[in-house]
Write a protein that holds these residues in place. Structure first.
Motif, PDB file in Angstrom:
ATOM      1  N   GLU A  69      -2.813   2.553  -6.188  1.00 33.83           N
ATOM      2  CA  GLU A  69      -2.652   2.711  -4.739  1.00 33.83           C
ATOM      3  C   GLU A  69      -1.968   1.517  -4.091  1.00 33.83           C
ATOM      4  N   ASP A  70      -2.021   0.371  -4.723  1.00 33.44           N
ATOM      5  CA  ASP A  70      -1.459  -0.841  -4.145  1.00 33.44           C
ATOM      6  C   ASP A  70      -0.382  -1.475  -5.018  1.00 33.44           C
ATOM      7  N   ASP A  71       0.229  -0.694  -5.895  1.00 36.90           N
ATOM      8  CA  ASP A  71       1.292  -1.235  -6.749  1.00 36.90           C
ATOM      9  C   ASP A  71       2.495  -1.653  -5.914  1.00 36.90           C
ATOM     10  N   ASP A  72       3.219  -2.599  -6.433  1.00 40.95           N
ATOM     11  CA  ASP A  72       4.424  -3.080  -5.780  1.00 40.95           C
ATOM     12  C   ASP A  72       5.527  -3.125  -6.821  1.00 40.95           C
ATOM     13  N   ALA A  96       0.177  -4.715   2.211  1.00 40.19           N
ATOM     14  CA  ALA A  96      -1.274  -4.582   2.125  1.00 40.19           C
ATOM     15  C   ALA A  96      -1.942  -5.413   3.210  1.00 40.19           C
ATOM     16  N   HIS A 103       0.857  -1.184   0.000  1.00 35.37           N
ATOM     17  CA  HIS A 103       0.000   0.000   0.000  1.00 35.37           C
ATOM     18  C   HIS A 103       0.894   1.234   0.000  1.00 35.37           C
TER      19      HIS A 103
END
Length: 65
Positions: free
Chosen positions: A39-42, A63, A2
């Motif tokens: 919003e939650d890219d890695d 996350a 996150h």
């Protein structure tokens, strides 16, 4: 992961947008913003963008499950 941007800390240096342009941009006022849906890219570029922020305004955390 996150991604969170502390808008009170951000100074608009733009290092995040340079490091990971597929995730970060700058808003109309020149401050950092996430591109919609990221919003939650890695990935290593996201972590590098957080590290490159001169004021530490970006945090990347696991996350919630």
């Amino acid at each position: 992961m996150h991604i969170d941007i502390d808008k009170d800390l951000c100074i608009g240096a733009g290092q995040c947008a340079l490091a990971a342009p597929q995730v970060f941009t700058q808003d109309d006022d020149g401050f950092s913003a996430l591109l919609p849906g990221h919003e939650d890219d890695d990935g290593p570029l996201v972590r590098e963008a957080a590290r490159a922020c001169p004021v530490g305004a970006i945090t990347v955390t696991p996350a919630a499950r």
